[in-house]
Design a protein around this motif. Structure first.
Motif, PDB file in Angstrom:
ATOM      1  N   ALA A  90       0.835  -1.207   0.000  1.00  0.00           N
ATOM      2  CA  ALA A  90       0.000   0.000   0.000  1.00  0.00           C
ATOM      3  C   ALA A  90       0.865   1.251   0.000  1.00  0.00           C
ATOM      4  O   ALA A  90       0.570   2.231  -0.688  1.00  0.00           O
ATOM      5  N   SER A  91       1.954   1.227   0.774  1.00  0.00           N
ATOM      6  CA  SER A  91       2.839   2.388   0.873  1.00  0.00           C
ATOM      7  C   SER A  91       3.473   2.730  -0.461  1.00  0.00           C
ATOM      8  O   SER A  91       3.629   3.905  -0.806  1.00  0.00           O
ATOM      9  N   PHE A  92       3.833   1.720  -1.249  1.00  0.00           N
ATOM     10  CA  PHE A  92       4.459   1.967  -2.537  1.00  0.00           C
ATOM     11  C   PHE A  92       3.434   2.263  -3.621  1.00  0.00           C
ATOM     12  O   PHE A  92       3.719   2.988  -4.572  1.00  0.00           O
ATOM     13  N   ALA A  93       2.236   1.707  -3.473  1.00  0.00           N
ATOM     14  CA  ALA A  93       1.190   1.937  -4.468  1.00  0.00           C
ATOM     15  C   ALA A  93       0.802   3.407  -4.514  1.00  0.00           C
ATOM     16  O   ALA A  93       0.436   3.927  -5.571  1.00  0.00           O
ATOM     17  N   MET A  94       0.888   4.097  -3.381  1.00  0.00           N
ATOM     18  CA  MET A  94       0.439   5.488  -3.345  1.00  0.00           C
ATOM     19  C   MET A  94       1.519   6.468  -3.810  1.00  0.00           C
ATOM     20  O   MET A  94       1.266   7.659  -3.961  1.00  0.00           O
ATOM     21  N   LEU A  95       2.750   5.973  -4.057  1.00  0.00           N
ATOM     22  CA  LEU A  95       3.804   6.836  -4.573  1.00  0.00           C
ATOM     23  C   LEU A  95       3.487   7.275  -5.996  1.00  0.00           C
ATOM     24  O   LEU A  95       2.909   6.518  -6.777  1.00  0.00           O
ATOM     25  N   HIS A  96       3.900   8.483  -6.329  1.00  0.00           N
ATOM     26  CA  HIS A  96       3.769   8.946  -7.707  1.00  0.00           C
ATOM     27  C   HIS A  96       4.550   7.978  -8.606  1.00  0.00           C
ATOM     28  O   HIS A  96       5.684   7.617  -8.290  1.00  0.00           O
ATOM     29  N   PRO A  97       3.963   7.534  -9.722  1.00  0.00           N
ATOM     30  CA  PRO A  97       4.639   6.557 -10.591  1.00  0.00           C
ATOM     31  C   PRO A  97       6.050   6.961 -10.995  1.00  0.00           C
ATOM     32  O   PRO A  97       6.936   6.110 -11.121  1.00  0.00           O
ATOM     33  N   GLU A  98       6.280   8.265 -11.192  1.00  0.00           N
ATOM     34  CA  GLU A  98       7.607   8.727 -11.599  1.00  0.00           C
ATOM     35  C   GLU A  98       8.624   8.629 -10.464  1.00  0.00           C
ATOM     36  O   GLU A  98       9.832   8.631 -10.713  1.00  0.00           O
ATOM     37  N   ASP A  99       8.146   8.543  -9.222  1.00  0.00           N
ATOM     38  CA  ASP A  99       9.043   8.494  -8.068  1.00  0.00           C
ATOM     39  C   ASP A  99       9.392   7.070  -7.651  1.00  0.00           C
ATOM     40  O   ASP A  99      10.380   6.857  -6.959  1.00  0.00           O
ATOM     41  N   ARG A 100       8.587   6.117  -8.058  1.00  0.00           N
ATOM     42  CA  ARG A 100       8.805   4.738  -7.589  1.00  0.00           C
ATOM     43  C   ARG A 100      10.166   4.195  -8.003  1.00  0.00           C
ATOM     44  O   ARG A 100      10.888   3.633  -7.193  1.00  0.00           O
ATOM     45  N   THR A 131       9.312  13.039  -1.556  1.00  0.00           N
ATOM     46  CA  THR A 131       8.607  12.346  -2.628  1.00  0.00           C
ATOM     47  C   THR A 131       7.173  12.840  -2.726  1.00  0.00           C
ATOM     48  O   THR A 131       6.726  13.680  -1.933  1.00  0.00           O
ATOM     49  N   ARG A 132       6.435  12.282  -3.689  1.00  0.00           N
ATOM     50  CA  ARG A 132       5.039  12.659  -3.915  1.00  0.00           C
ATOM     51  C   ARG A 132       4.121  11.475  -3.626  1.00  0.00           C
ATOM     52  O   ARG A 132       4.369  10.367  -4.104  1.00  0.00           O
ATOM     53  N   GLN A 170       3.552  21.693   3.231  1.00  0.00           N
ATOM     54  CA  GLN A 170       2.443  22.581   2.903  1.00  0.00           C
ATOM     55  C   GLN A 170       2.681  23.353   1.615  1.00  0.00           C
ATOM     56  O   GLN A 170       1.749  23.731   0.915  1.00  0.00           O
ATOM     57  N   THR A 171       3.969  23.573   1.287  1.00  0.00           N
ATOM     58  CA  THR A 171       4.327  24.257   0.049  1.00  0.00           C
ATOM     59  C   THR A 171       5.152  23.315  -0.815  1.00  0.00           C
ATOM     60  O   THR A 171       6.170  22.793  -0.337  1.00  0.00           O
ATOM     61  N   PRO A 172       4.772  23.049  -2.039  1.00  0.00           N
ATOM     62  CA  PRO A 172       5.545  22.147  -2.905  1.00  0.00           C
ATOM     63  C   PRO A 172       6.972  22.659  -3.079  1.00  0.00           C
ATOM     64  O   PRO A 172       7.192  23.860  -3.253  1.00  0.00           O
ATOM     65  N   PRO A 173       7.961  21.764  -3.030  1.00  0.00           N
ATOM     66  CA  PRO A 173       9.353  22.195  -3.201  1.00  0.00           C
ATOM     67  C   PRO A 173       9.658  22.498  -4.660  1.00  0.00           C
ATOM     68  O   PRO A 173       8.826  22.255  -5.546  1.00  0.00           O
ATOM     69  N   LYS A 174      10.847  23.008  -4.923  1.00  0.00           N
ATOM     70  CA  LYS A 174      11.243  23.300  -6.297  1.00  0.00           C
ATOM     71  C   LYS A 174      11.642  22.030  -7.049  1.00  0.00           C
ATOM     72  O   LYS A 174      11.847  22.060  -8.260  1.00  0.00           O
ATOM     73  N   LEU A 175      11.759  20.939  -6.301  1.00  0.00           N
ATOM     74  CA  LEU A 175      12.137  19.668  -6.911  1.00  0.00           C
ATOM     75  C   LEU A 175      11.083  19.199  -7.910  1.00  0.00           C
ATOM     76  O   LEU A 175       9.913  19.545  -7.803  1.00  0.00           O
ATOM     77  N   LYS A 176      11.511  18.379  -8.858  1.00  0.00           N
ATOM     78  CA  LYS A 176      10.582  17.836  -9.840  1.00  0.00           C
ATOM     79  C   LYS A 176      10.270  16.368  -9.584  1.00  0.00           C
ATOM     80  O   LYS A 176       9.310  15.832 -10.129  1.00  0.00           O
ATOM     81  N   SER A 177      11.095  15.707  -8.768  1.00  0.00           N
ATOM     82  CA  SER A 177      10.865  14.287  -8.505  1.00  0.00           C
ATOM     83  C   SER A 177      11.565  13.880  -7.206  1.00  0.00           C
ATOM     84  O   SER A 177      12.067  14.731  -6.469  1.00  0.00           O
ATOM     85  N   TYR A 178      11.604  12.596  -6.959  1.00  0.00           N
ATOM     86  CA  TYR A 178      12.169  12.005  -5.746  1.00  0.00           C
ATOM     87  C   TYR A 178      13.595  12.502  -5.505  1.00  0.00           C
ATOM     88  O   TYR A 178      14.436  12.501  -6.400  1.00  0.00           O
ATOM     89  N   ASP A 179      13.871  12.901  -4.277  1.00  0.00           N
ATOM     90  CA  ASP A 179      15.205  13.372  -3.907  1.00  0.00           C
ATOM     91  C   ASP A 179      15.618  12.709  -2.604  1.00  0.00           C
ATOM     92  O   ASP A 179      14.755  12.344  -1.780  1.00  0.00           O
TER      93      ASP A 179
END
Length: 265
Positions: A90-100, A131-132, A170-179
């Protein structure tokens, strides 16, 4: 609906395969395991979990969640019952596909580097990631930041259970994907910090003077102090700093320190 989702997750079982090496460790029993879990329960009750905060423990022996608390259902849209029955999937299923994919790569890095450390160093190991999460029903994307450390290292030095402290940003970071980053303290007391952007696969050619300056920077010396110790001008120190930034591919002094802290100069 929960039963339908649970059946789907069981049918997938496609994420835990990335953690088989963790589960294949030759674990030994830990006498304080029950107490450690009870301590988390007591802690979560005493601090009064604020909105957007989740505390969780992954158990790498059975690839499940040993403990979790917080507003998991509100943040993710997945029922708590699903996490209790099929936590890791469940924890991995909810990750954004690009971040997995990035997350799975990072977990391999963590596993390989952790097991190269001495037992003392392993107890100082920690990592973090951003991550997202994608809400199951609304598809809303929520950025989260996690601080993680081993919570149970058995007597053989195996990484049996971790402790996640997860904050919703609360505020999205400047990142585009998993860091990610990870760090530990070497036996000699030196702190090692490795980031996703650490130039681990490229050769860095620094002069003897640049290496001297880096070591002085890591010791907390200012440019003036460095100039005095090396008997050179402050302008010369500034020039060396610029050259070091360029060679390391760092944008500023903060990035430079992160990079050089992970290398033996």
């Amino acid at each position: 609906m929960d039963k339908v989702l649970l059946k789907d997750l069981k049918k997938q079982d496609k994420y835990t395969k990335f953690f088989q090496k963790w589960a294949e460790q030759e674990f030994e029993t830990h006498p304080n395991e029950r107490m450690l879990i009870d301590n988390l329960e007591t802690l979560s009750q005493s601090i009064g979990l604020r909105e957007g905060l989740v505390i969780a423990c992954f158990d790498y022996r059975n690839l499940n969640l040993a403990f979790f608390t917080g507003e998991v259902e509100k943040i993710t849209g997945y029922p708590e019952s699903i996490f209790r029955k099929k936590g890791m999937e469940a924890s991995f299923a909810m990750l954004h596909p690009e971040d997995r994919e990035e997350m799975f790569k990072f977990q391999k890095i963590v596993f390989e580097n952790f097991h190269q450390l001495s037992l003392k160093e392993r107890h100082t190991f920690e990592f973090s990631y951003i991550t997202r999460w994608v809400h199951r029903t609304t598809q809303e994307i929520k950025w989260v930041m996690a601080k993680v450390r081993p919570y149970l290292i058995d007597e053989a030095g195996n990484f049996a259970m971790d402790l996640h402290i997860i904050f919703q940003m609360q505020t999205p970071p400047k990142l585009k994907s998993y860091d990610w980053t990870y760090s530990y303290i070497q036996d000699d007391g030196t702190r090692v910090l490795v980031t996703k952007d650490s130039p681990s696969n490229k050769e860095i050619k620094l002069t003897k003077k640049e290496k001297e300056i880096i070591k002085l920077i890591l010791d907390g010396n200012s440019s003036k102090m460095i100039a005095d110790q090396l008997n050179i001008s402050a302008n010369t120190v500034a020039t060396h700093r610029k050259n070091i930034l360029r060679k390391l591919g760092a944008k500023n002094m903060g990035e430079m320190v992160k990079i050089v802290a992970s290398y033996d100069f």
